[in-house]
Design a protein around this motif. Structure first.
Motif, PDB file in Angstrom:
ATOM      1  N   TYR A   1       0.657  -1.404  -0.100  1.00  0.00           N
ATOM      2  CA  TYR A   1       0.031   0.070   0.201  1.00  0.00           C
ATOM      3  C   TYR A   1       0.905   1.738  -0.290  1.00  0.00           C
ATOM      4  O   TYR A   1       0.549   2.232  -0.512  1.00  0.00           O
ATOM      5  N   ASP A   2       2.421   0.983   0.671  1.00  0.00           N
ATOM      6  CA  ASP A   2       3.459   2.218   0.022  1.00  0.00           C
ATOM      7  C   ASP A   2       3.592   2.628  -1.222  1.00  0.00           C
ATOM      8  O   ASP A   2       3.301   3.639  -0.816  1.00  0.00           O
ATOM      9  N   GLY A   3       3.659   1.673  -1.831  1.00  0.00           N
ATOM     10  CA  GLY A   3       3.766   1.443  -3.504  1.00  0.00           C
ATOM     11  C   GLY A   3       2.791   2.707  -3.369  1.00  0.00           C
ATOM     12  O   GLY A   3       2.778   2.947  -5.080  1.00  0.00           O
ATOM     13  N   VAL A   4       1.971   2.147  -3.960  1.00  0.00           N
ATOM     14  CA  VAL A   4      -0.423   2.051  -3.754  1.00  0.00           C
ATOM     15  C   VAL A   4      -0.364   3.826  -3.958  1.00  0.00           C
ATOM     16  O   VAL A   4      -1.212   4.488  -4.496  1.00  0.00           O
ATOM     17  N   LYS A   5       0.517   4.106  -2.616  1.00  0.00           N
ATOM     18  CA  LYS A   5       0.196   5.762  -2.090  1.00  0.00           C
ATOM     19  C   LYS A   5       0.492   6.632  -3.179  1.00  0.00           C
ATOM     20  O   LYS A   5      -0.010   7.624  -3.620  1.00  0.00           O
ATOM     21  N   SER A   6       1.962   6.275  -3.361  1.00  0.00           N
ATOM     22  CA  SER A   6       2.255   7.416  -4.611  1.00  0.00           C
ATOM     23  C   SER A   6       1.562   7.012  -6.083  1.00  0.00           C
ATOM     24  O   SER A   6       1.699   7.506  -6.678  1.00  0.00           O
ATOM     25  N   LEU A   7       1.451   5.572  -6.645  1.00  0.00           N
ATOM     26  CA  LEU A   7      -0.017   5.719  -7.419  1.00  0.00           C
ATOM     27  C   LEU A   7      -1.011   6.642  -7.485  1.00  0.00           C
ATOM     28  O   LEU A   7      -1.519   7.272  -8.497  1.00  0.00           O
ATOM     29  N   GLY A   8      -1.679   6.300  -6.055  1.00  0.00           N
ATOM     30  CA  GLY A   8      -2.121   7.371  -6.248  1.00  0.00           C
ATOM     31  C   GLY A   8      -2.576   8.780  -6.039  1.00  0.00           C
ATOM     32  O   GLY A   8      -3.596   9.663  -6.783  1.00  0.00           O
ATOM     33  N   GLU A   9      -1.492   8.933  -5.575  1.00  0.00           N
ATOM     34  CA  GLU A   9      -0.650  10.564  -5.936  1.00  0.00           C
ATOM     35  C   GLU A   9      -0.936  10.989  -7.615  1.00  0.00           C
ATOM     36  O   GLU A   9      -0.781  11.938  -7.925  1.00  0.00           O
TER      37      GLU A   9
END
Length: 408
Positions: free
Chosen positions: A256-264
């Protein structure tokens, strides 16, 4: 419109001249082509060895030698030779025939490094081939290097599939560097390389390429061992990229930490149309990050796959709410997660059209559950069903959403 002479009879004669037996499968396909007059249209000769209800003899190097000898073989626009028994000797024959083809499918044969070299060298001066599939041929790192060198020179090829080819670190770096100069390639599959390093050097080089490349539309980076560091580098590069529309990050180690970057990224990127995060570890927090971006800021993504990501009803319901607020997202794939009864809201709210997801509801004792309906974006990635007519654009669900070229 004139009809060409009997291809089957010419094939029989070619086999006699070469003192080899006929392949009954090849003979049948040519008879059907004669009957339908397909050769007048610039046919794609479909000789795949895996998509038949009744087993057929696989095509060998000798069969290809007889086939290439046919008069009017230069009228073929494509060859589908997937799942056969072709070796480097067959690759040598095919390499000499590339100048008349626009589509060539050699996936899952027995072509090795030397065969890859012959095909890649033929593409140095080739001005016809648009789409090449080498998937599953164990060409190795050296074979991949030949294709990387080819990409520096060739200006015609639009789609190159090198997935499951045992590519290595140096090959992927060389390919990334070549794509900083290549202006014609629109799609490339680099899935499942053999990487011993955990430093994600290849992802860093791909990210550098994406900062410069302005032609690539589709990129597959499945099974790269990618972690959150690599995803962050890709996201940084994609802020300035205005061409990439299909990003496949399936089967990696993204949390989910990597997906946080994808979300941004999704809040600012206006280009991406398909995002495949299948078989990662984004969990509920990752699904929530994505849903926040999709519900409030992103209005360009058309398809999202979060298959097999350890997501529970909490994350799936968040995605359902995002889908309700987002009118652009039309396809979502969720099978393989911890689906409970609340997740059925994804279907029950009526936003998704039939065939735009991989689940279907069914009811037991008044409760609604979800069952798997299809394989999502990978609907028919490695084969096309023979029992029913399938249009080229439907051979993979993603192609119906985002076609790259007519020979995709």
């Amino acid at each position: 419109m004139s009809v060409f002479p009997d291809l089957h009879l010419h094939y029989v004669q070619a086999c006699r001249d070469l003192s080899q037996p006929e392949n009954p499968f090849v003979a049948h396909v040519l008879q059907e082509a004669d009957k339908n007059g397909e050769i007048t249209k610039g046919m794609t000769l479909k000789l795949a060895g895996n998509n038949h209800l009744v087993p057929v003899p696989r095509v060998t190097d000798d069969d290809i030698a007889a086939l290439i000898c046919l008069p009017y073989s230069s009228s073929f626009s494509g060859l589908d030779l997937a799942y056969n028994l072709l070796t480097d000797a067959g690759a040598q024959i095919i390499a000499a025939f590339l100048q008349v083809l626009r589509y060539l499918n050699l996936m899952f044969n027995d072509i090795g490094t030397s065969g890859a070299e012959l095909i890649a060298e033929a593409l140095h001066s080739n001005q016809s081939l648009v789409h090449l599939r080498m998937t599953g041929n164990k060409i190795g790192n050296q074979g991949g290097m030949f294709f990387a060198s080819m990409l520096r020179i060739n200006s015609t090829l639009e789609k190159l599939d090198l997935g499951d080819c045992d590519l290595g670190l140096h090959c992927l770096i060389a390919t990334s560097i070549a794509l900083t100069q290549n202006k014609s390639l629109k799609a490339i599959n680099l899935n499942r390389p053999l990487l011993s390093s955990q430093q994600e050097e290849t992802t860093v080089h791909v990210a550098r390429m994406l900062r410069i490349n302005s032609s690539l539309v589709e990129l597959h980076l499945g099974k790269h061992g990618m972690k959150n560091f690599g995803v962050e580098r890709l996201c940084e590069a994609l802020y300035g990229n205005s061409s990439l529309r299909y990003l496949d990050l399936s089967c990696n180690s993204i949390t989910y930490d990597g997906v946080k970057s994808l979300g941004e990224l999704l809040k600012r990127n206006k280009t991406l149309r398909i995002l495949d995060l299948s078989a990662n570890r984004i969990e509920d927090n990752g699904a929530i990050y994505l849903s926040e971006a999709l519900a409030t800021r992103n209005m360009t993504l058309h398809a999202l796959s979060v298959v097999s990501n350890n997501i529970t009803d909490e994350g799936l319901v968040a995605l359902a709410h995002a889908l309700q607020a987002n009118t652009t997202l039309t396809h979502i794939y969720i099978w393989g997660n911890k689906i409970g009864t609340n997740a059925s809201v994804l279907i029950e709210m009526g936003r998704l059209e039939q065939g735009c997801t991989d689940v279907v509801p069914y009811e037991v004792d008044g409760e609604v559950f979800l069952a798997e309906l299809s394989h999502g974006l990978d609907k028919h990635r490695y084969w096309a069903p023979r029992s029913a007519t399938v249009e080229p654009s439907a051979a993979n669900a993603s192609l119906g959403i985002l076609p790259v070229s007519e020979f995709l």
